[in-house]
Structure formats: structure tokens, C-alpha cells
Scaffold this motif. Structure first.
Motif: not given
Length: 813
Positions: A473-474, A477, A630, A669, A673, A759, A804
Motif C-alpha cells: 500500500h505504502r 502511495r 494515484e 487503497l 479514496k 496511509t 485521502y
């Protein structure tokens, strides 16, 4: 009695499902109904069913279907004069370990979310309710007082009489031998006593439903499995109103009958009957007793109820029951033939489901669309994979064996795998991928770090992949990741009338210039969301449609069924023609630009556009779209070139730290969002306005579309439910969906999905907040919200914007 030459609707099968469907068609819709039974009413598997009636399932709609059954069985005898044998004894479910107890606490929460009162009891309380039971190994039990039992044959005969009272005509001793087809639809039913012209057919033929469907080219993936139970002589001290018992850790169930017990179970080594055709003359017949196979249940049952050791066995019932590959029954319209409907494969839940299944199936037949969110039982959840009888048998036996196992979150089936793999399967295995399966496709769920075993370890709390998924996940991001999403379902719609067809089918405006994308819902006539997909305009008369893996059959059939016959528009499934690589993250543009001569700058290739570009010598459809929040592209690659393009991206991405990423990271993610998931956050029960997707509906345009009138009727009116996000700070909480939402201590809804946002560092859930008057901004802002998680209340914060990047700056950069 002479068969009529014509009927509006022909129902095939005189078991509980067929009789219930005929009853509801006649009673509720005044339909001209003929029911055909090849033997006598109840003669399939209905007559030998155990007759337990439970109500709680993990789907709110299916729970509503089962609750309807109970309500019907309570009052049917007053209408027809024939008793149903209904007894509201309540049901005890026993837990002997902490994982099972956690499961029951979650189930009790789900029950209350769905308006059912389930209690949790101590072993001492269980002993008082059931004195003959051994409770020394119990952690506790769940108690659902409104569950019960009924007589399957009596219910069926009562439904049959009710159907006749409302004008339906029922014929016994009439076997269906085929269908007369015209333009891909059934025009007449052929029988041993003549043909019946009809408008619609309902296949409720039980274990014969697969064979009946095959006569019209329709696949009904069933597998008959031998299921055994015993009926004992009288047992001293057994109350006639004793609750039914489900003892899942010992894989057994019990109900009182005439002073004795009915006892059966679901063994881990079930026995399939046949992968071939079921004999036509299997009427009121059973298999030979198999006490050797049944011994495992008898041993466990005696340990639970020692009095069984002294009870005589009056009879063993060993008969076939129809089971399905996922343990859910089958309803709905056949994708191969839109005027055949199916109600079959009830996985030993036929009596519990019968009343409600007939109710919703009748409505479905009349309206041509499901009256509720019935996706989990929709026939269109299956695919061509399910035409493989051996695959269906293997998967069905696994599902049967899991009937009473603990339902761990995210658990995967293991049989029949791998069935379908992308060209990257071996490459991703080399990256330590842990695969899941979706509609037969192997898909990487997560990637085990070096030195870590690449397998799931199931648990009720945080599972072994939690930290690894957090790293994936990170990475998306902060850097760039690549997802293999080749399993996406993909269609092409082309022709002079393609745009006209999409105008009618899609809620959003797809009439954009060539090179543009449209995110849109497909709605039913109630304004509910039947599908959620992306349409890319490749040329004036050519569109590329992308939807989720599991919805391939459903969405294709929905689109095809709603293209008017007069239109010149051709729909083709091209799923296997293209692999799909999703390149996502802040460095995605740098990686992509290094492998193509095309200009992928923001000015030349904005968000929401599609371009054909060259990568590694191959023409690639690049869609600037994201499900992770993203900068990124979906790259739709000719299937044989998928490996080449993947290797090129991995090489160009090496300086940017590129790595493959799995579906579990994708889920976390998208939760951050605020992207909706069809089947959970958005369903046929929910309108775009309620889901916060009103911006994606073309109500301002003077273009008619399916569901427009329903949306116009509520547009601008106060919404009685609204989708909201909730966060929980408590780190030990695990959200999986169906947790109850409390506002100022009162229940106002339940979560539709849940997970963790790495996040934002919090648990995230989505769910609809309901209020009979109006869910206003003030109602949301002034409430004190909590979630009930496994029967424990925990403080929660409500959010109406994405957690996010709410402005979407990263997506459009």
C-alpha cells in the motif's frame, strides 16, 4: 386432465420451490400459470429434507428472503386449510473454541444489523434449555428464538393448494422432454403429453434443473451430493418444543421429531452422486444406508447428547441434495436464454428458503429484473468455467465440506485451481505471490516478503498478510506499483447504433468525443445500481467496456438484454484477448514515458482519456483511470504480449523502485479514496444519489435511460439513506462489513465493507446511514456515532468526503 395448449408461464418442478413460485405468481401477479411435475408433488428432494428453518445469512436481502419464509409458514395454513408443520422452536448454535465464538459474536452483530434478535448464551444457560446436552466443552452458544422447523411435504402441499386456489393449474406425471426455440428464446415446452406454447419458463426442477436447462442450451451448475440423517425412537426427557441445534464444530445438527431426534451432519469427505444425468424415475427413492460413512457424525453426536447411545434408530434417510460450487442457491434469468428463469440448487436450505425464494423469483419473472439485491444467488454469477462438470463437482464437494467450518474472513477455495491464469502467473509466483481466485482466474492477493512463506494463515483478528499488504500500500502511495488485472471482464460494442444503445443502458453520458472515458452505472427500473463500469470510446462506432472479474456474465447479459432488437449494435466479449496491467503511483508517468514514444504528459494525456500507444513493440490501449487514488494508467495489452510489456515496465521502473502489488492492497487503497465496490457498497438496492454518485448521472441531459423516471421521482427530495465513511481509531478492531452503525446509541444502518487504511492509520468502513425522515448534513454532523463490532461498541467518526486526497489532485496531476 388435458394439458392446455398455451400458458403465460410454465413452472417445471413440483417441489417446494416450484410450488412456492407458482403460488406467488398466481396470488401476487394473477399470472396464467401451469406447473408440470414429472412424478408427484414433493417427489424430488423435498420429501426427504430434514426441515430445519434458519433465517440469518451474510446478505441482508437473503436474510429478508428467509424471514419471509418464516412469516409465510406461520400463516399459510389459515389461507389454505392445510397445516405446514411449522414450529418456532428457536435454534441454538454451539461454540467450542474462541474463533467460533468470535464468529458468533460477529453473526449476532449482523443479525441485529438486519433486524433479527440473536442472543449469546453461556454454557449454563444452554444446559437449562437443553438438559440432555453435554456442555462441558462449550464456550457459549448463539440463540435465535424465531428460527424453527417445518414439514417439507406439508408446506409444499399447502403451497400447491394455495396456487390452485389462486388459479394456477398443476399437473403431475408430465415430463418435460425439450423446448421449441425461436430467436434464442423458448417458444414452447415439449412434454410427454404434448406441447405448451408459453411466454416464460421457470426451471425449478431441483436436481434435474441442470438437465432441463441443457435442453435449452442453458448451464445450471449443480452437483447432487448424498446427504444422510437418522430419525431415532423416542428419547426420555426430550421436550417436544426443544430448540433445534447446530453444532458446527462437531459438524452435526439436531431437531426434535415425535419425541425422538433427527440428526445429521456435513462431513469433510462428502460423496457426490453423479456428474452425469440424474435418472428421470428417481421418485421417492433413496440410496442404501451407509452407516460406515455416517459413523463420524454418530460419534460426535453421542458425545454431545449421550442419550443417543441408548436410542434406537427408527430410520436412516440417505438421499441426494442439490449443492452448488459456492454454497449459495441459484435464482434468476439465464444468460443464454432470457425467458428461462431458474430456482434451484438450494444446498439443503430449500425448506428455509422456499417461501421467500418463490416470492422473489415470481416477481423477477414478471418484471424481468430482480426485486432486491440478489447478486449472491444470481445464476449470472457463474461463467463458462461452470460448464465443466468435474470442476463443478470438485468445487461443490469442497463447499459442502465447509458447510459448518469457521467462516474466516478472506478465506479462499482450493479445489480446481489453477483454472485460468494470466500470462504473468509464473513471473508473479517468482515474486512470492499469494494467489486468490475469482471466477476461475488466479489473481495475486499479496506478495510475501523474502524469507516468508507465501500462503494465507487465516485468523479472526489481523491475518499474516497484514504488514506485507501495508508495505505494498505504502509503495503505491509513495513510489509506483504494478497490478496484474488481466482478469477484468472486457467487451467491445460496435456498430452504427452503438452510441444509441449506450444512451439507453448507461446512467452517465457516454456520448463524449473519441478518446474519452466514462465511468457509469447501469440502473434497473427502480433506479438501483445493476452494474458499475468504465466505457472507453475508441472510435465513433466502437466502444471498449471494462468491468469487474466476477461480473463478467452478469454485465454482458444485462447489456445484451437491453440493446433493442431494432438497433445495429454488436456486443462481443473480448476478455481473453487482452491482459491488463495497472501502473499506479506518483512515479507512474516516469516509468511509462521511458517505454513509449507517445507523449504521456498531463497536457497530452489527461485523466479520463484513452490512447493507443506502443510499448515493447506492441500496440497497447492505455486508459488514464485509477481505483487507488494515484496517478496511473490501465494498460490493456494483447494477451500474448502481456509478459513483454510487464518486463519492459519492470525494467524502466527499477530506478523508481517499482514492484508488483496485489488485490488486498488495492482494497485498502480504494477504501481510503472512497471508491465504491459493486456488490457491497453499491447494489441494485441503492440509487446513485444515495451512494453519493449523483454526479455520474445525466439527468440534466434530455436523454432517456433505464431508471431515469425512478431517479427523477426522488431527485431533490430528502434522502432517507446516504453512504458514509467511518473510521475507528482502536487498533485491535477488525472491520469486515455488516457491523451495526449507531447514532446517539440507536441503530441507523450497518457497514457494507470494511478494512484498514494504512496511509490514514485507521480502520475504515462504509455503510448507509438511514433515517425515516431525512439524512441531512446536520443529521450526520450532530450525531455521536459508534460501530458495534462483534457485539462490542466502539467510537467512530463519520466522513462524507474521501479520507485521502479529497480534491483528487494526485489522480489528475
Amino acid at each position: 386432465m388435458t394439458l392446455p395448449s398455451h400458458a403465460q408461464i410454465v413452472v417445471i418442478g413440483g417441489g417446494i420451490i416450484g410450488c412456492s413460485t407458482a403460488y406467488h405468481l398466481a396470488r401476487d401477479h394473477k399470472a396464467d400459470v401451469v406447473l408440470l411435475e414429472q412424478g408427484r408433488l414433493t417427489s424430488g428432494s423435498t420429501w426427504h429434507a430434514a426441515g430445519l428453518v434458519g433465517q440469518l445469512r451474510s446478505s441482508a436481502s437473503i436474510t429478508r428472503v428467509l424471514k419471509y419464509s418464516v412469516d409465510l409458514y406461520k400463516r399459510l395454513d389459515a389461507e389454505t386449510g392445510l397445516a405446514t408443520g411449522w414450529k418456532m422452536t428457536g435454534c441454538l448454535r454451539l461454540a467450542t473454541n474462541q474463533d467460533r465464538w468470535t464468529e458468533f459474536r460477529r453473526l449476532a452483530t449482523t443479525a441485529r444489523s438486519f433486524g433479527i434478535d440473536m442472543e449469546l448464551l453461556s454454557p449454563a444457560e444452554v444446559k437449562r434449555m437443553w438438559p440432555l446436552m453435554e456442555v462441558g466443552d462449550l464456550v457459549g452458544a448463539s440463540w435465535l428464538p424465531t428460527d424453527g422447523q417445518a414439514s417439507p411435504s406439508d408446506i409444499t402441499q399447502s403451497l400447491a393448494k394455495g396456487a390452485r386456489m389462486h388459479g394456477a393449474r398443476l399437473f403431475e406425471g408430465v415430463r418435460v422432454t425439450g423446448f421449441a426455440m425461436k430467436d434464442g428464446r423458448i417458444a414452447a415446452v415439449k412434454t410427454t403429453r404434448g406441447d405448451i406454447a408459453c411466454e416464460k419458463v421457470v426451471n425449478c426442477a431441483g436436481q434435474w434443473a441442470r438437465q432441463v436447462g441443457a435442453m435449452a442450451g442453458i448451464n445450471v451448475p449443480l452437483q447432487p451430493v448424498k446427504h444422510q440423517y437418522i430419525i431415532t425412537e423416542r428419547i426420555d426427557g426430550l421436550a417436544t418444543d426443544a430448540p433445534t441445534i447446530r453444532d458446527p464444530d462437531r459438524r452435526t445438527y439436531f431437531k426434535e421429531e415425535v419425541g425422538g431426534l433427527v440428526m445429521g451432519g456435513y462431513e469433510p469427505d462428502p460423496q457426490a452422486w453423479t456428474t452425469g444425468d440424474v435418472p428421470d424415475d428417481w421418485e421417492f427413492r433413496l440410496f442404501d444406508d451407509d452407516f460406515d460413512h455416517f459413523e463420524q457424525h454418530m460419534t460426535q453426536a453421542i458425545e454431545r447428547i449421550p442419550a443417543l447411545a441408548r436410542a434406537g434408530v427408527k430410520q436412516m434417510i440417505n438421499g441426494p441434495e442439490s449443492f452448488t460450487p459456492d454454497g449459495n442457491f441459484i435464482l434468476g434469468s439465464a444468460p443464454e436464454c432470457s425467458n428461462m428463469f431458474v430456482g434451484a440448487g438450494f444446498n439443503a436450505f430449500g425448506i428455509a428458503s422456499g417461501g421467500g425464494a418463490g416470492w422473489v423469483l415470481a416477481q423477477w419473472v414478471v418484471d424481468g429484473e430482480a426485486p432486491l439485491d440478489l447478486w449472491v444467488v444470481d445464476l449470472r454469477r457463474f461463467s463458462n468455467l461452470h460448464r465443466d462438470r468435474q470442476w463443478v463437482a470438485d468445487r461443490t464437494l469442497e463447499a459442502y465440506g465447509k458447510h459448518y467450518t469457521i467462516a474466516f474472513p478472506h478465506e479462499e477455495y482450493v479445489s480446481g485451481r489453477p483454472a485460468i491464469v494470466s500470462p504473468l502467473y509464473e513471473k508473479l509466483k517468482g515474486h512470492n505471490a499469494v494467489f486468490g481466485s475469482k471466477l476461475g482466474w488466479e489473481r495475486p492477493n499479496w506478495f510475501a516478503p523474502p524469507g516468508t512463506e507465501a500462503r494465507d494463515v487465516y485468523a479472526m483478528g489481523r491475518q499474516n498478510w497484514f504488514d506485507a499488504v501495508g508495505e505494498e500500500h505504502r509503495h503505491v502511495r509513495e513510489k509506483v506499483g504494478i497490478f496484474d488485472q488481466s482478469s477484468f471482464a472486457k467487451y467491445e460494442l460496435s456498430g452504427p447504433d452503438a452510441q444509441k444503445a449506450l444512451d439507453w443502458i448507461c446512467a452517465n453520458d457516454t456520448g463524449k468525443p473519441v478518446g474519452r472515458l466514462t465511468y457509469t452505472q447501469l440502473l434497473n427500473t427502480r433506479g438501483g445500481i445493476e452494474a458499475d463500469l468504465t466505457v472507453a470510446r475508441l472510435a465513433e462506432e466502437r466502444f471498449y467496456i471494462v468491468t469487474g472479474t466476477g461480473f463478467r456474465t452478469h454485465d454482458l447479459a444485462w447489456i445484451r438484454d437491453h440493446i433493442a432488437p431494432s438497433l445495429n449494435a454488436a456486443l462481443v466479449d473480448v476478455t481473453e484477448d487482452f491482459g491488463t496491467l495497472s501502473l499506479m503511483g506518483p512515479s507512474a508517468r516516469h516509468v511509462l514515458q521511458a517505454v513509449t514514444d507517445a507523449d504521456v504528459s498531463n497536457a497530452a494525456f489527461p485523466f479520463g482519456h484513452v490512447r493507443e500507444i506502443a510499448i515493447a513493440g506492441h500496440r497497447v490501449r492505455a486508459l488514464r483511470v485509477t481505483y487507488v487514488g494515484e496517478l496511473g494508467w490501465e494498460l490493456h495489452v494483447p494477451i500474448a504480449a502481456t509478459g513483454d510489456v510487464f518486463d519492459a515496465l519492470m525494467a524502466s521502473g527499477r530506478p523508481h523502485g517499482i514492484r508488483p502489488v496485489g488485490y488486498r492492497a488495492l482494497e485498502s487503497l480504494r477504501l481510503e479514496k472512497g471508491y465504491r465496490a459493486w456488490g457491497s457498497d453499491i447494489t441494485p438496492n441503492d440509487t446513485p444519489q444515495e451512494a453519493g454518485l449523483g454526479w455520474a448521472v445525466k439527468l440534466r441531459k434530455n436523454t432517456d435511460f433505464i431508471g431515469r423516471r425512478a431517479l427523477e421521482a426522488i431527485n431533490g427530495a430528502p434522502l432517507k439513506k446516504r453512504l458514509a465513511a467511518f473510521t475507528v481509531d482502536a487498533p485491535d478492531i477488525v472491520l469486515v462489513g455488516r457491523e451495526t452503525i449507531l447514532r446517539n446509541g440507536e441503530p441507523v444502518g450497518y457497514l457494507t465493507s470494511g478494512g484498514y487504511g494504512y496511509t490514514v492509520g485507521r480502520n475504515i468502513g462504509y455503510g448507509y446511514v438511514r433515517n425515516a425522515d431525512y439524512v441531512s448534513d446536520d443529521f450526520l454532523a450532530t450525531g455521536d456515532f459508534e460501530l458495534v463490532v462483534a457485539m462490542e461498541r466502539t467510537a467512530a467518526t463519520v466522513h462524507m468526503e474521501p479520507l485521502y486526497d479529497p480534491a483528487g489532485a494526485k489522480v489528475k496531476s
